[in-house]
Structure formats: structure tokens, C-alpha cells
Design a protein around this motif. Structure first.
Motif, PDB file in Angstrom:
ATOM      1  N   LEU A   1      -6.161  -1.116  26.970  1.00 14.90           N
ATOM      2  CA  LEU A   1      -5.891  -1.614  25.616  1.00 14.90           C
ATOM      3  C   LEU A   1      -5.987  -0.498  24.582  1.00 14.90           C
ATOM      4  O   LEU A   1      -5.169  -0.425  23.655  1.00 14.90           O
ATOM      5  N   GLU A   2      -6.982   0.365  24.738  1.00 13.49           N
ATOM      6  CA  GLU A   2      -7.115   1.490  23.813  1.00 13.49           C
ATOM      7  C   GLU A   2      -5.867   2.372  23.857  1.00 13.49           C
ATOM      8  O   GLU A   2      -5.356   2.800  22.819  1.00 13.49           O
ATOM      9  N   ARG A   3      -5.369   2.638  25.038  1.00 16.76           N
ATOM     10  CA  ARG A   3      -4.172   3.468  25.181  1.00 16.76           C
ATOM     11  C   ARG A   3      -2.943   2.772  24.607  1.00 16.76           C
ATOM     12  O   ARG A   3      -2.107   3.399  23.955  1.00 16.76           O
TER      13      ARG A   3
ATOM     14  N   LEU B   1      -0.645   4.104  21.425  1.00 17.66           N
ATOM     15  CA  LEU B   1       0.814   4.232  21.409  1.00 17.66           C
ATOM     16  C   LEU B   1       1.446   3.380  20.314  1.00 17.66           C
ATOM     17  O   LEU B   1       2.380   3.819  19.630  1.00 17.66           O
ATOM     18  N   ARG B   2       0.941   2.189  20.119  1.00 17.26           N
ATOM     19  CA  ARG B   2       1.450   1.317  19.046  1.00 17.26           C
ATOM     20  C   ARG B   2       1.211   1.952  17.679  1.00 17.26           C
ATOM     21  O   ARG B   2       2.066   1.901  16.800  1.00 17.26           O
ATOM     22  N   TYR B   3       0.047   2.549  17.511  1.00 16.55           N
ATOM     23  CA  TYR B   3      -0.285   3.214  16.257  1.00 16.55           C
ATOM     24  C   TYR B   3       0.729   4.314  15.952  1.00 16.55           C
ATOM     25  O   TYR B   3       1.220   4.443  14.833  1.00 16.55           O
ATOM     26  N   HIS B   4       1.052   5.119  16.949  1.00 16.72           N
ATOM     27  CA  HIS B   4       1.998   6.221  16.743  1.00 16.72           C
ATOM     28  C   HIS B   4       3.391   5.703  16.388  1.00 16.72           C
ATOM     29  O   HIS B   4       4.065   6.291  15.528  1.00 16.72           O
TER      30      HIS B   4
END
Length: 127
Positions: A101-103, A107-110
């Protein structure tokens, strides 16, 4: 109660009921006119089997646990060990999923950040 009635009433897959019968753990289950008859004790055991299944025990583990349970005397440490091992595996899986989930969130943040930068650049050039 017949195997079909038990399956339908308690939403237990027939495969699990057949396994249960095959293990020879059906203490009071009797064959009446060719059909297995389950009593309350059998239904309690089946409930436990479903719980073990739902928490991730495989068929062989369930059979081992149930055989230990029926021995009763002195099997608590072995059953506790089995439950502790399953708990540790479950926690490991939870931690692995948390890292996933962190990963994913990274990726969603970027992607969001890139979208915001594009929108900001469009506004800057359109004025």
C-alpha cells in the motif's frame, strides 16, 4: 440433519463436509437410510472447522487440529502452537500488504504531482 441440510443451513461447502466425514471425526454422525445425520456436537465441530478454514488453515492443518482437539488431554500446547504460527503468518502478510500500500500510494502521489504540475504550467502559459 442430513449432509445437504447442514450444507445449506450453515453455508458449509459439501467438500468440507465430505472431508470431515472422511477423517472419521464424526463422533455421533450416524448413517440413517443411507444419509449421514449430524447432531449438535457435529455442527459445533463443523463451525470450528469453518473458522479454521476462514483464518487460513489448509485441509491437512484442520484435520491435525481437530484430531488434537478430540484427544483433549494435553494437546493445548500443540493447538496453541498451531494458532500462534498462523497468527505470525497472518501478521507477516499484513505487514507485506502494508508495504504494498505504501508503494502504491507513493506511485499515486507522483502521478497526482505530475498532473498538478501540468495544470500549473498550463495556467502559467495561458496568462
Amino acid at each position: 440433519m442430513t449432509i445437504k441440510e447442514a450444507s445449506e443451513r450453515y453455508n458449509i461447502p459439501m467438500e468440507i463436509l465430505w472431508e470431515y466425514e472422511g477423517w472419521g471425526l464424526c463422533g455421533a454422525v450416524k448413517k440413517v437410510m443411507g444419509a449421514w445425520q449430524y447432531d449438535d456436537t457435529d455442527l459445533e465441530r463443523l463451525s470450528l472447522i469453518m473458522t479454521l478454514h476462514d483464518i487460513g488453515f489448509g485441509i491437512a492443518e484442520i484435520e491435525t487440529y481437530m484430531r488434537l482437539l478430540l484427544e483433549q488431554e494435553g494437546t493445548e500446547p500443540q493447538r496453541m502452537r498451531m494458532l500462534n504460527q498462523k497468527r505470525e503468518c497472518t501478521l507477516d502478510e499484513i505487514h507485506f500488504r502494508e508495504k504494498q500500500l505504501e508503494r502504491l500510494d507513493y506511485l499515486r502521489y507522483h502521478i497526482r504531482r505530475q498532473q498538478e504540475e501540468k495544470q500549473h504550467a498550463k495556467r502559467r502559459y495561458s496568462t
